[in-house]
Design a protein around this motif. Sequence first.
Motif, short mmCIF file in Angstrom:
data_model
loop_
_atom_site.label_atom_id
_atom_site.label_comp_id
_atom_site.label_asym_id
_atom_site.label_seq_id
_atom_site.Cartn_x
_atom_site.Cartn_y
_atom_site.Cartn_z
N THR A 5 1.12 51.43 -12.60
CA THR A 5 0.70 50.97 -13.92
C THR A 5 1.03 49.50 -14.08
OG1 THR A 5 1.00 53.16 -14.89
CG2 THR A 5 1.01 51.29 -16.40
N PRO A 7 0.71 46.98 -17.21
CA PRO A 7 0.31 46.62 -18.57
C PRO A 7 -0.20 45.17 -18.63
CG PRO A 7 2.49 47.64 -18.54
CD PRO A 7 2.13 47.33 -17.12
N THR A 537 -4.31 51.91 -20.36
CA THR A 537 -3.46 51.06 -19.52
C THR A 537 -4.14 50.74 -18.20
OG1 THR A 537 -1.48 52.07 -20.48
CG2 THR A 537 -1.21 50.86 -18.42
#
Length: 543
Positions: A5, A7, A537
């Motif tokens: 992930t 952001p 995301t």
Amino acid sequence: MKVVTEPLAGGSALARDYMNRYETVEHLYGGDFRNEGSRALRAEWLDSREALRADRAQVAACLRSYNEAHNPHEAVKSSLALLEQPGTLVISGGQQSGLFTGPLLVIYKAMTTIIAAKEAGEQLGRPVVPLFWIAGEDHDWDEVNHTYVLNRSGEISKIKIEKSGDLRSSVSDIKVEDESWQQAVAQLDELLQDSEFKPGIMEFIREASSASNNMTDLFAKLMGNLFGKFGLILLDSADPCLRKLEQPFFETLIRENGELETAYLNAATVIRDSGYQLQADVAEGSANLFYIHEGTRLLLHKKDGFFTDRKGTVSFSKEALLDILYTHPERFSNNVLTRPLMQDYLLPTLATVLGQGEIAYWAIPHKAFKTVGGAMPLIIPRMSFTLVEGTLQKHMDKYGIGFPDVHQGLDSKRQEWLTAQDELRLGDRFEETKAAFNALYEPLIEQLGTIQAGLLKLGSNNKDKILDQISFLQAKAQDALEKQNEAALRQWERIELSLMPQGKLQERVYNIMYYLNRYGPDWLDNLMAVPADYSGTHRMIYM
């Protein structure tokens, strides 16, 4: 395949709040797909409205005809058989019909649609089928007539198809000649590196393009080839068969046009008063409908009790416009604000998959749904990825670069690295030389000025020329340093070209064909197995 992930800042404030602080914007939407209770409530509401939508058997018949032509997979036939049955729901996604499927975000939108439909069906205990809404009625040819791939040298290359004529026709109505297809396919073939998968990919693209009359046809055939096995139904919004079924709702959009205009304007006020910017035009007097006149798609406005376009090419009273609708429904087309309403009439839409920009502008019709007796579907943020190939990952590790660095721009980082390769500290030494020269020369010039005033100006000009020559030598030294590190600098460039081409996220630029050619069709199946994430995301896929 490793998933990380990442952001990212950016996007509209409204979309960010939808994804991260839904409670602050729930007054602008119809519910959050990520909430299982919202799914159940939406499903119940759709059941209660069954008789008020277009006849699902007739809709399925139109879609069956279209998919048999472009997407004839057994899984799609099964999805259509389910759609015919009362109680079956739809999760939709959609996009314009880009060349060779357009940018990667189209692929990710289809993936999100398929995965979300499967999940919703399991949670609700009833059939939920995935559907991709191809915006073939749009007339913005320049948005769909090109695509980008990484070429054999790892550089960005553009493939583009020109159209003949200047008519602002719907993309599905713009014929692409065989010669244009052949040129585009040949260019793609030339740009893609040789691989074990390339012959099969190019053979299918050649067959599909030769059997396609327009951009939408080829888009549908390629999307069907990629996703038909997952049961993804394809719909062309310009399909004449569907237009006949949409006729009753077009009548509603015309008869209640004043009330709809008020709803859009009021929603725009609420959005602005909530501190957000509008993501689509809401113009006073706009009918938010297009009329097809002699092949040109004209946006209608209301003036002095008539529906007309900006140039006055056509002008109709409400009654005259309705008379045309009854005999020629194919002459009518939705705009960006009425399309969500039409989708809700045509399909039992549980939820729709949207990108960030779309999430923001879908807040505008939230009051319009109620005006026509509808309710906004739930919204699912499209999954978002950047693909990082193995060699790129090694280069990034080598130079200590993370994706946030690439996203922000590598100029400063690259210069820091290059400066560190300068063992002679040429930059500092040249600046020290300039400073020392100034310190020695300035007093001499001042003294010369006491002998003769003209020498002061001559000395100053002389000093500037000498400094220019020092700077010239400094630039040449910098060029030599870059030449010495040319291979490494190409690696920096490749990182940027691959991950942030044109300063944009990879998914907004590159086409899927490069990756299918390099990694094969199984790569897409592996990508489909990545765990669902409806938070919006951004995620990195390390391959």
